[in-house]
Design a protein around this motif. Structure first.
Motif, PDB file in Angstrom:
ATOM      1  N   ILE A   3     -19.699  -4.729  38.373  1.00  0.00           N
ATOM      2  CA  ILE A   3     -20.550  -3.658  37.841  1.00  0.00           C
ATOM      3  C   ILE A   3     -19.710  -2.417  37.547  1.00  0.00           C
ATOM      4  O   ILE A   3     -19.823  -1.790  36.492  1.00  0.00           O
ATOM      5  CB  ILE A   3     -21.672  -3.326  38.842  1.00  0.00           C
ATOM      6  CG1 ILE A   3     -22.647  -4.493  38.921  1.00  0.00           C
ATOM      7  CG2 ILE A   3     -22.413  -2.053  38.433  1.00  0.00           C
ATOM      8  CD1 ILE A   3     -23.720  -4.327  39.964  1.00  0.00           C
ATOM      9  N   LEU A   4     -18.814  -2.099  38.482  1.00  0.00           N
ATOM     10  CA  LEU A   4     -17.944  -0.939  38.299  1.00  0.00           C
ATOM     11  C   LEU A   4     -17.082  -1.095  37.045  1.00  0.00           C
ATOM     12  O   LEU A   4     -16.966  -0.164  36.236  1.00  0.00           O
ATOM     13  CB  LEU A   4     -17.060  -0.786  39.548  1.00  0.00           C
ATOM     14  CG  LEU A   4     -16.269   0.495  39.738  1.00  0.00           C
ATOM     15  CD1 LEU A   4     -17.165   1.710  39.610  1.00  0.00           C
ATOM     16  CD2 LEU A   4     -15.590   0.499  41.090  1.00  0.00           C
ATOM     17  N   SER A   5     -16.509  -2.286  36.839  1.00  0.00           N
ATOM     18  CA  SER A   5     -15.640  -2.459  35.672  1.00  0.00           C
ATOM     19  C   SER A   5     -16.441  -2.445  34.382  1.00  0.00           C
ATOM     20  O   SER A   5     -16.011  -1.840  33.390  1.00  0.00           O
ATOM     21  CB  SER A   5     -14.831  -3.747  35.752  1.00  0.00           C
ATOM     22  OG  SER A   5     -14.831  -4.285  37.012  1.00  0.00           O
ATOM     23  N   ILE A   8     -15.893   0.428  31.463  1.00  0.00           N
ATOM     24  CA  ILE A   8     -15.480   0.155  30.084  1.00  0.00           C
ATOM     25  C   ILE A   8     -16.564   0.601  29.111  1.00  0.00           C
ATOM     26  O   ILE A   8     -16.277   1.194  28.071  1.00  0.00           O
ATOM     27  CB  ILE A   8     -15.159  -1.342  29.898  1.00  0.00           C
ATOM     28  CG1 ILE A   8     -13.840  -1.687  30.581  1.00  0.00           C
ATOM     29  CG2 ILE A   8     -15.075  -1.711  28.433  1.00  0.00           C
ATOM     30  CD1 ILE A   8     -12.626  -1.078  29.940  1.00  0.00           C
ATOM     31  N   ALA A   9     -17.843   0.350  29.456  1.00  0.00           N
ATOM     32  CA  ALA A   9     -18.939   0.729  28.560  1.00  0.00           C
ATOM     33  C   ALA A   9     -18.960   2.233  28.340  1.00  0.00           C
ATOM     34  O   ALA A   9     -19.162   2.711  27.216  1.00  0.00           O
ATOM     35  CB  ALA A   9     -20.274   0.268  29.137  1.00  0.00           C
ATOM     36  N   VAL A  65     -15.966   7.448  24.743  1.00  0.00           N
ATOM     37  CA  VAL A  65     -14.950   8.462  25.010  1.00  0.00           C
ATOM     38  C   VAL A  65     -13.678   8.153  24.221  1.00  0.00           C
ATOM     39  O   VAL A  65     -13.072   9.021  23.599  1.00  0.00           O
ATOM     40  CB  VAL A  65     -14.623   8.524  26.523  1.00  0.00           C
ATOM     41  CG1 VAL A  65     -13.460   9.446  26.796  1.00  0.00           C
ATOM     42  CG2 VAL A  65     -15.849   8.959  27.310  1.00  0.00           C
ATOM     43  N   SER A  66     -13.314   6.855  24.244  1.00  0.00           N
ATOM     44  CA  SER A  66     -12.056   6.476  23.608  1.00  0.00           C
ATOM     45  C   SER A  66     -12.116   6.639  22.094  1.00  0.00           C
ATOM     46  O   SER A  66     -11.132   7.043  21.470  1.00  0.00           O
ATOM     47  CB  SER A  66     -11.698   5.042  23.965  1.00  0.00           C
ATOM     48  OG  SER A  66     -12.525   4.155  23.251  1.00  0.00           O
ATOM     49  N   THR A  70     -13.274   8.410  37.503  1.00  0.00           N
ATOM     50  CA  THR A  70     -11.825   8.285  37.289  1.00  0.00           C
ATOM     51  C   THR A  70     -11.518   7.198  36.272  1.00  0.00           C
ATOM     52  O   THR A  70     -10.707   7.388  35.368  1.00  0.00           O
ATOM     53  CB  THR A  70     -11.122   7.911  38.604  1.00  0.00           C
ATOM     54  OG1 THR A  70     -11.723   8.629  39.661  1.00  0.00           O
ATOM     55  CG2 THR A  70      -9.656   8.233  38.534  1.00  0.00           C
ATOM     56  N   LEU A  71     -12.172   6.042  36.433  1.00  0.00           N
ATOM     57  CA  LEU A  71     -11.873   4.921  35.548  1.00  0.00           C
ATOM     58  C   LEU A  71     -12.284   5.234  34.116  1.00  0.00           C
ATOM     59  O   LEU A  71     -11.605   4.819  33.179  1.00  0.00           O
ATOM     60  CB  LEU A  71     -12.583   3.655  36.036  1.00  0.00           C
ATOM     61  CG  LEU A  71     -11.867   2.901  37.150  1.00  0.00           C
ATOM     62  CD1 LEU A  71     -12.676   1.688  37.567  1.00  0.00           C
ATOM     63  CD2 LEU A  71     -10.476   2.474  36.717  1.00  0.00           C
ATOM     64  N   VAL A  72     -13.399   5.974  33.933  1.00  0.00           N
ATOM     65  CA  VAL A  72     -13.823   6.303  32.569  1.00  0.00           C
ATOM     66  C   VAL A  72     -12.750   7.151  31.887  1.00  0.00           C
ATOM     67  O   VAL A  72     -12.366   6.899  30.739  1.00  0.00           O
ATOM     68  CB  VAL A  72     -15.179   7.031  32.579  1.00  0.00           C
ATOM     69  CG1 VAL A  72     -15.471   7.646  31.223  1.00  0.00           C
ATOM     70  CG2 VAL A  72     -16.284   6.066  32.954  1.00  0.00           C
ATOM     71  N   ILE A  73     -12.201   8.134  32.614  1.00  0.00           N
ATOM     72  CA  ILE A  73     -11.154   8.969  32.024  1.00  0.00           C
ATOM     73  C   ILE A  73      -9.900   8.143  31.745  1.00  0.00           C
ATOM     74  O   ILE A  73      -9.344   8.160  30.643  1.00  0.00           O
ATOM     75  CB  ILE A  73     -10.814  10.143  32.969  1.00  0.00           C
ATOM     76  CG1 ILE A  73     -12.059  11.005  33.206  1.00  0.00           C
ATOM     77  CG2 ILE A  73      -9.681  10.985  32.411  1.00  0.00           C
ATOM     78  CD1 ILE A  73     -11.892  12.025  34.298  1.00  0.00           C
TER      79      ILE A  73
END
Lengths: 249, 233
Positions: free
Chosen positions: A34-36, A40-41, A46-47, A105-108
């Motif tokens: 779920i976290l991954s 990514i979603a 953002v990217s 953190t992962l989103v950034i």
């Protein structure tokens, strides 16, 4: 050894799968996935914005986006996690759980790496697409939205999938700030048993291997399909410059 | 919260010493595992070039394992798992000789070797087959052709990927903190606990990491420029 492994899995499969879920926070491999997926979603939009800013000629857009990308590329993820862990409660005024810290953190971090992939995909398209779109009466923004981005994003799909694999591997760092996920669950099992660390962590490695290997395989197959599809449409082999841009934690 | 004052950290001899020790350990881990990774990558590449199906399978399995299991899990497996299987004598020796650092260098090096060997292999694949034929026609043996003609070109092709992976190896040295190596991130946590100047310590460490990574990238850029052939790709 093998008997030990089977016993450990039989006794603890629920903990590895969902953590202490009904009686506690969701954990285990479910939390990892779920976290991954969420990271990514959320990192994807953002990217795209970061990539467009990096391609823009306006210094006010270009420089901040470039700084974000270089900071994410040059600073260890662990250091970024410590930053979020410290800064998010100060900014929001709430004590956020480890799961949310890790997600932010992962989103950034993923956003920065994905933006390089998206940028590569846009640059790989070639100028003719933009020129043709403009000749047909599109403005710059609408050409980007309707002509360039759909093609570029489709072409980089395999790279996005392999970035997803990286995200799964990066969620393990949540272990350092006690996020309940798969590595955390394995550590709990190890703390209960105490005498069989190799067996427990071998199971952990095996689970990650199976998940990541299947997804990597899917990315390779998807890439092959996309290359044949694109070359079938245009009659010329397509240079996918962005596909090699995978990173690992 | 105290006012922002990074000098309070930098000018305090105790904190400065802790951070410098951490940085030194980070360099030891990063350089040690880089050397291990590069030598092992060359061995793996040689194995994949050898005409044995079994050896090739071993190399493929090695790369696949190290690329699909998170680096942190590999480190944990080495430090907590494999070390517990060793005979007592070896465990005592390791504990006397900084076991955490040894396992960190071993784990990171073995993991990164998989990435380096894949970089070199795709660099080698990008060299056109005519090059080998030409080298053989000029009298080089198989090894000679590889050593003097193919590998220099392969390394040139692989340089961008090798530099990227060297940067991530440097960043990954921070994972050693999780198994208790006193490297920079570990030192940061310690100084934070004593000084309560979280923001300043994090900022200093972030700048140090960033500068080192950018220096590796810049060095790579210089190398690529030197290695580029005039008029070449």
């Amino acid at each position: 050894m093998i008997a030990d492994i089977i016993t450990i899995v039989r006794d603890n499969w629920l903990l590895l799968l969902v953590g202490q879920y009904p009686n506690g926070p969701l954990g285990g491999i479910a939390a990892t996935l779920i976290l991954s997926v969420l990271s990514i979603a959320l990192a994807f939009p953002v990217s795209v914005l970061l990539a467009l800013a990096r391609l823009s000629k306006a210094p006010l857009l270009y420089w901040p986006a470039t700084a974000v990308v270089f900071i994410a590329r040059g600073v260890p993820l662990l250091m970024l996690i410590l930053w979020t862990y410290f800064m998010v409660p100060i900014i929001t005024g709430y004590n956020v759980p480890g799961f949310a810290t890790m997600l932010v953190t992962l989103v950034i971090y993923e956003g920065a790496f994905l933006s390089e992939i998206v940028r590569g995909g846009i640059l790989a398209l070639g100028r003719g697409q933009m020129e043709a779109a403009k000749a047909l009466g599109h403005g710059g923004a609408s050409a980007m939205l309707y002509i360039i981005l759909p093609q570029a994003l489709f072409n980089v799909l395999p790279s996005i999938l392999s970035q997803f694999v990286s995200a799964i591997k990066e969620t393990t760092l949540g272990y350092v700030i006690n996020v309940p996920e798969l590595t955390f669950a394995a550590n709990q099992i190890n703390n209960q048993l105490l005498t069989k660390p190799f067996q427990v962590f071998f199971i952990l490695a095996l689970i990650y291997y199976v998940v990541c290997w299947s997804l990597t395989r899917a990315a390779t197959l998807l890439e092959r399909r996309i290359v044949t599809k694109r070359s079938g449409l245009s009659g010329a082999p397509l240079a996918l410059t962005a596909t090699a841009a995978t990173v690992e934690p | 919260m105290k006012g922002f004052d990074p000098l309070a950290i930098l000018q305090n001899p105790e904190f400065g010493r802790m951070l410098l020790h951490g940085l030194e350990m980070t360099f030891v881990i990063a350089i040690g595992s880089w050397c291990l990774a590069m030598s092992l990558a060359l061995v793996l590449l040689a194995i994949r070039l050898a005409p044995s199906r079994i050896l090739e399978g071993v190399a493929i399995a090695y790369v696949s394992y190290h690329r699909n299991v998170p680096t942190l899990v590999q480190l944990i497996l080495w430090y907590f798992g494999v070390s517990s299987l060793l005979p007592d004598q070896a465990q005592y020796w390791l504990n006397d000789h900084n076991a955490e650092s040894i396992f960190a260098i071993l784990g990171l090096g073995l993991c990164q070797a998989a990435y380096f060997s894949e970089d070199l292999r795709s660099g080698l694949r990008a060299v056109s087959p005519g090059q080998e034929e030409a080298a053989r026609a000029l009298g080089h043996g198989r090894i000679g052709a590889l050593r003097y003609v193919l590998m220099p070109q392969a390394i040139r092709n692989a340089l961008p990927a090798l530099v990227n992976h060297s940067v991530s190896l440097f960043k990954n040295s921070s994972l050693a903190m999780a198994i208790g190596v006193a490297e920079l991130t570990h030192a940061v946590k310690e100084v934070e606990n004593v000084s309560f100047r979280t923001f300043e310590v994090y900022l200093i460490a972030t700048v140090v990491y960033l500068v080192c990574s950018l220096m590796i990238m810049a060095a790579g850029e210089l190398l690529m420029r030197r290695a580029a052939i005039a008029g070449g790709r």
